[in-house]
Design a protein around this motif. Structure first.
Motif, PDB file in Angstrom:
ATOM      1  N   TYR A  37      -4.029  14.875  -4.607  1.00 26.68           N
ATOM      2  CA  TYR A  37      -4.526  13.912  -3.625  1.00 26.68           C
ATOM      3  C   TYR A  37      -4.884  14.671  -2.338  1.00 26.68           C
ATOM      4  CZ  TYR A  37      -2.795  10.659  -7.077  1.00 26.68           C
ATOM      5  OH  TYR A  37      -2.592   9.975  -8.259  1.00 26.68           O
ATOM      6  N   MET A  66      -0.025   3.218  -1.500  1.00 24.37           N
ATOM      7  CA  MET A  66       1.186   4.039  -1.544  1.00 24.37           C
ATOM      8  C   MET A  66       0.975   5.391  -0.860  1.00 24.37           C
ATOM      9  SD  MET A  66       3.457   2.170  -2.857  1.00 24.37           S
ATOM     10  CE  MET A  66       4.724   3.402  -2.905  1.00 24.37           C
ATOM     11  N   GLU A  67      -0.225   5.939  -1.013  1.00 24.11           N
ATOM     12  CA  GLU A  67      -0.500   7.236  -0.386  1.00 24.11           C
ATOM     13  C   GLU A  67      -0.794   7.034   1.094  1.00 24.11           C
ATOM     14  OE1 GLU A  67      -3.740  10.917  -0.763  1.00 24.11           O
ATOM     15  OE2 GLU A  67      -4.285   8.910  -1.356  1.00 24.11           O
ATOM     16  N   VAL A  72      -7.412   9.257  -5.322  1.00 25.42           N
ATOM     17  CA  VAL A  72      -7.133   8.432  -4.145  1.00 25.42           C
ATOM     18  C   VAL A  72      -5.917   7.578  -4.480  1.00 25.42           C
ATOM     19  CG1 VAL A  72      -8.051   6.699  -2.574  1.00 25.42           C
ATOM     20  CG2 VAL A  72      -9.594   8.390  -3.580  1.00 25.42           C
ATOM     21  N   GLY A  73      -4.861   7.744  -3.702  1.00 23.32           N
ATOM     22  CA  GLY A  73      -3.616   7.033  -4.006  1.00 23.32           C
ATOM     23  C   GLY A  73      -3.619   5.595  -3.523  1.00 23.32           C
ATOM     24  N   GLY A  74      -4.555   4.840  -4.050  1.00 23.45           N
ATOM     25  CA  GLY A  74      -4.684   3.428  -3.674  1.00 23.45           C
ATOM     26  C   GLY A  74      -5.468   3.305  -2.380  1.00 23.45           C
ATOM     27  N   ILE A  82     -10.714   5.081  -7.198  1.00 22.39           N
ATOM     28  CA  ILE A  82      -9.519   4.779  -6.403  1.00 22.39           C
ATOM     29  C   ILE A  82      -8.372   4.277  -7.275  1.00 22.39           C
ATOM     30  CG2 ILE A  82     -10.717   4.421  -4.228  1.00 22.39           C
ATOM     31  CD1 ILE A  82     -10.774   1.417  -4.837  1.00 22.39           C
ATOM     32  N   GLY A  83      -8.509   4.501  -8.576  1.00 23.81           N
ATOM     33  CA  GLY A  83      -7.444   4.088  -9.481  1.00 23.81           C
ATOM     34  C   GLY A  83      -7.869   2.942 -10.384  1.00 23.81           C
TER      35      GLY A  83
END
Lengths: 740, 166
Positions: free
Chosen positions: A23, A191-192, A240-242, A469-470
């Motif tokens: 990330y 979360m990120e 991308v962590g959210g 982005i997930g």
């Protein structure tokens, strides 16, 4: 076997379950500097003095940036505007001594270690001159006004104009229902933590690892703000962590990281802390009113829906809260209104299902109220008012299989076991309620570019600057590209998350799969023509072939009983790869005659403890009509995610503003409540068949938001059915349901 | 008054770094750090083991969960210097059927909470205290997932755990 329609597991899955996915704050960089942000402790006023002496003495602190020593930057407001900027003047970090909102970044401490930067930031003292501020929507309603118009208005048109005579029709209607609906501020809280790592190469080129939903959006922003040539700015963001909308605009850590890197000629990483994640865009607090009128038979004849939302003092952020009811229910007399109040907060921004998840609550709870007044089953009331015509746009829908959502959803959920009266179902000490609601979201598509390449080894490479982005973009785009050429997944590589790749718009609004997927189809078509053209030069059998007569399978081009492999074509091309880059765009002329939307229906069961008022969503089902589902596995997860967000929205999450301080007071995961595993019970998703030949090449509508529009009101409606109490303020808390 | 408190805080920074050895994923790592560096920051910023994630730095989200001497711990609330001699396992050192189960059940979207969820799930399975699905949900509730993959995460754990899924 075609790849589209297969429940293929995420291609990046292994990287994510082994910790190998990198990330934006995780790239190993030599001699990296760390930046820590100092946030304003006041809500409005001026900075008199920033005391940096103590912080400067800390071993490892390199430089402290404030408005007084920040390097020169772009002068014009416009240069700070990004692709998603609302009308107004975008926020300019460290611009001057003015404080516009609580938590505003006012200094950046840059140090050789994270610990030194953090300690330095904690030691900075600031003298302020505070002025009076307003952060409470409810006490400032007198200031409500229309929103300014701008570029953003294109994607978010104002509510439809009034039709018929609402007041008269409402006054004369047999049955009426109305309500006031209050929604609190919400923050995305991926979360990120928001992080940017800027690599300074010494020759004026920057490589920026950023947490974003738009690599090119950030590239343009950095280029404009810092006066850099776009080709010298590369923004990379493969993981991308959210984001949930929070990455649609460049956030201030991007600005600060680039500023420090350029000034210090070093690599710089800036990471926000969790409390600072509450200092940028958010879902605005809103107040809505509805008044719906219906005939004895349940036909809705009059619709009135108004909303007032907060915005900042410097931008007019709007989201469409009141546009939806006349898209769903064909009443002749309508009156819609959306107003804004400027408060001393940062600008709100799109957060998952912006506007829709707010507005649908008011609409579908009012519909529920009417159904009880008329003594008609809530589902039956929707069927009575069913239409495949969009009354707001006066156009038919390109497709609308909502009825199948209602019927199949009701059957699978067991809706018909519901006893009609409120408080008539129970399980031990607990009241049981069933509720349902309809969902709708725009099926949008934007232009994008894609590159398709047959490589030297005969594989297919496809490229787009789009992020993942997930949501499963990597997997889904690979499936689409594979099918274009009849290939297996292993023979296709999708390159993404990099601004040097072909243009893609920001990833949001449920439009990415339709947008980038269509661009891939266009690029593939062009590449196929190119392959045929080259094949014709070396292979007699293909001389007379037209592109429509040629098929592609397993790395071969086939015409009648002849075939030629990609490797042979490459060979003819002097062993060089064959590539095309093309624009994919919506068919504006064809689409002009149609309205486009994705639909859903949610069914919810709740249990409410009779003594304690505690609410549990015991099971829920969302049926979705979203055109062609490229990957049922990742699409299901998208909808399930929206359903968890629905529980959160209806029952848990809100950012609480202390209007005395002008400050959000629950800026942590301990106090900003989102569902934990124990809060989630049986959730089910059902995709109904919906073939849309009009909307785009692939019949795609998008599923990112639709899981979060129907279910929040379905929960509120289920609580009403269980308890006989209609609570129109979200989130609904147990104390409002306690027996008095 | 203000000057005084500044001096006090400033003195804290004169604490000298110390050299420690951490046993991570079966390997010994020597590093020189200040005593107040968290285990999480030691992993991510000093040892390039970035699979362990920072979501809040306050022990509220579980993203930084690692396994220490067979137990799941929150690495952001642990100082690295406290763990000399301990056996630490991070996501980089894990090879467990739960990882494939997460992929099969689509038990993540963005993937950022995933290493913490997996470490927590392995800790839970090794602790062997919980039996029912409800108990697993409770025992996993320190690990937040903002994408809303909760149901799939519990499905994946139940599949590996075996037994009653009620």
């Amino acid at each position: 076997m075609t790849q589209i329609g297969q429940p293929i597991s995420r291609l990046e899955g292994k990287l994510k379950v082994t910790g190998a996915a990198k990330y934006s704050g995780e790239y190993k960089v030599p001699n990296l500097l760390y930046g820590y942000v100092v946030s304003s402790a006041i809500t409005k006023g001026k900075i008199i003095k920033i005391h940096t002496e103590s912080a400067e003495k800390i071993k490892g602190v390199v430089k402290i940036f404030t408005h007084l020593n920040r390097p020169g930057k772009a002068w014009f407001d416009m240069q700070y505007a990004d692709m998603d900027a609302p009308p107004g003047a975008s926020f300019r970090p460290l611009h001057n001594d003015e404080i516009k909102f609580n938590g505003q970044p006012i200094a950046l401490v840059v140090a050789e270690t994270f610990e030194a930067a953090r300690e330095g930031a904690s030691m900075i003292k600031v003298d302020y001159q505070e002025t009076k501020f307003q952060t409470d929507l409810h006490s400032n309603l007198a200031a409500a006004r229309d929103a300014k118009k701008g570029m953003a208005t294109l994607l978010k048109p104002p509510p439809p104009k009034p039709t018929g005579d609402f007041e008269k029709a409402y006054a004369e209607s047999d049955f009426k229902a109305s309500g006031e609906f209050i929604h609190s501020t919400e923050h995305h809280n991926p979360m990120e933590l928001f992080t940017t790592t800027t690599l300074y190469d010494g020759k004026g080129k920057l490589t920026i690892y950023d947490k974003t939903q738009g690599t090119i959006n950030c590239q343009l922003y950095v280029g404009n703000v810092f006066g850099l040539h776009f080709k010298n700015v590369r923004v990379v963001s493969p993981f991308v962590g959210g984001a949930f909308g929070s990455g649609l605009r460049p956030q201030y850590q991007l600005f600060l990281s680039v500023m420090a890197a350029l000034d210090l000629k070093r690599h710089v990483r800036v990471t926000l802390d969790r409390s600072q994640m509450f200092s940028f865009g958010h879902r605005p607090q809103t107040i809505q009113h509805t008044r719906f009128g219906a005939t004895q038979e349940g036909k809705i004849t009059a619709l009135n829906h108004t909303s007032v939302a907060e915005t900042s003092q410097f931008e007019d952020y709007t989201e469409n809260v009141t546009n939806w009811s006349s898209m769903m229910y064909p009443a002749d007399n309508t009156l819609f209104e959306q107003k804004l109040v400027s408060l001393d907060v940062n600008s709100p921004m799109d957060m998952r299902a912006p506007g829709g998840s707010t507005g649908l609550h008011a609409i579908e709870a009012t519909m529920d109220e009417i159904s009880y007044k008329l003594n008609i089953d809530p589902l039956e009331l929707r069927l009575i008012n069913y239409s495949t015509f969009n009354n707001a746009e006066k156009k038919p829908y390109s497709s609308k299989e909502l009825k199948a959502c209602y019927l199949q959803g009701a059957e699978k959920f067991g809706w018909y076991k519901r006893s009609p009266q409120p408080r008539s179902m129970s399980r031990g000490q607990k009241l049981v309620g069933y509720g349902m609601a309809t969902g709708i979201w725009d099926a949008m598509q934007l232009p994008a570019r894609a590159e398709a390449i047959i490589t030297k080894d005969g594989k297919l490479h496809v490229k787009s600057a789009v992020t993942d982005i997930g949501v499963g973009t990597l997997t889904v785009m690979t499936q689409i590209a594979a099918d274009e050429f009849g290939l297996n997944m292993e023979d296709v590589l999708f390159f993404y998350g990099d601004s040097k790749l072909p243009f893609a718009p920001i990833q949001g609004g449920s439009f990415t799969t339709a947008t980038v997927g269509t661009a891939i189809v266009f690029a593939s078509k062009a590449l196929k023509k190119k392959l045929l053209k080259i094949a014709k030069t070396s292979n007699e059998a293909f001389k007379k072939a037209e592109i429509e007569e040629v098929t592609f399978k397993n790395g071969m081009m086939i015409y009648k009983d002849c075939s030629i492999s990609f490797l042979e074509i490459i060979n003819t091309n002097k062993d060089k790869p064959i590539r095309t880059t093309n624009f994919g765009y919506p068919h504006a002329l064809k689409l002009r005659k149609y309205a486009r939307a994705v639909h859903s229906a949610s069914f919810v069961e709740v249990e409410v403890d009779q003594e304690l008022g505690t609410i549990k969503v015991t099971r829920a089902l969302t049926a979705v009509a979203a055109g062609r589902i490229i990957n049922p596995k990742t699409a299901r997860s998208q909808v399930l995610g929206g359903m968890v967000w629905s529980i959160s929205k209806a029952l848990m999450e809100e950012t609480i503003m202390d209007a005395q301080l002008g400050k959000y007071i629950n800026q942590s995961f301990a106090e900003y409540h989102i569902p934990v595993h124990a809060d989630i019970n049986e959730l089910d998703v059902l995709f109904v068949q919906e073939d849309d030949k009009i909307i785009n090449e692939l019949g795609i509508k998008g599923v990112g938001e639709v899981g979060l529009v129907a279910m929040p009101p379905a929960i509120a409606n289920a609580i009403y059915h269980a308890t006989g109490k209609r609570i129109n303020r979200f989130p609904i808390h147990f104390d409002e349901l306690m027996e008095s | 008054m203000e000057t005084e408190s500044f001096t006090k805080t400033h003195q804290a920074t004169t604490v000298t770094p110390r050299t420690i050895t951490l046993s991570i994923n079966g390997q010994q790592h020597a590093l020189t750090i200040l005593p107040y560096v968290s285990l999480l920051d030691a992993l991510r910023e000093y040892l390039d083991l970035t699979g362990t994630k920072k979501g809040c730095d306050h022990g509220q989200c579980g993203a930084c969960t690692v396994i220490c001497d067979g137990k799941r711990i929150i690495s952001c609330l642990t100082l690295a210097v406290m763990k000399e001699g301990a056996k630490i396992t991070t996501i980089e050192g894990i090879n467990h059927p739960i990882q494939q189960a997460f992929i099969d059940h689509d038990a993540f979207q963005c993937g950022y909470c995933t290493p913490g969820q997996i470490c927590s799930a392995i800790g839970l399975l090794e602790e062997g205290k919980v039996k029912s699905r409800e108990e697993v949900k409770d025992s996993m509730s320190g690990n937040l997932c903002r994408c809303g993959a909760n149901q799939q995460i519990i499905d994946a754990i139940m599949q590996v755990k075996g037994g009653d899924n009620e």
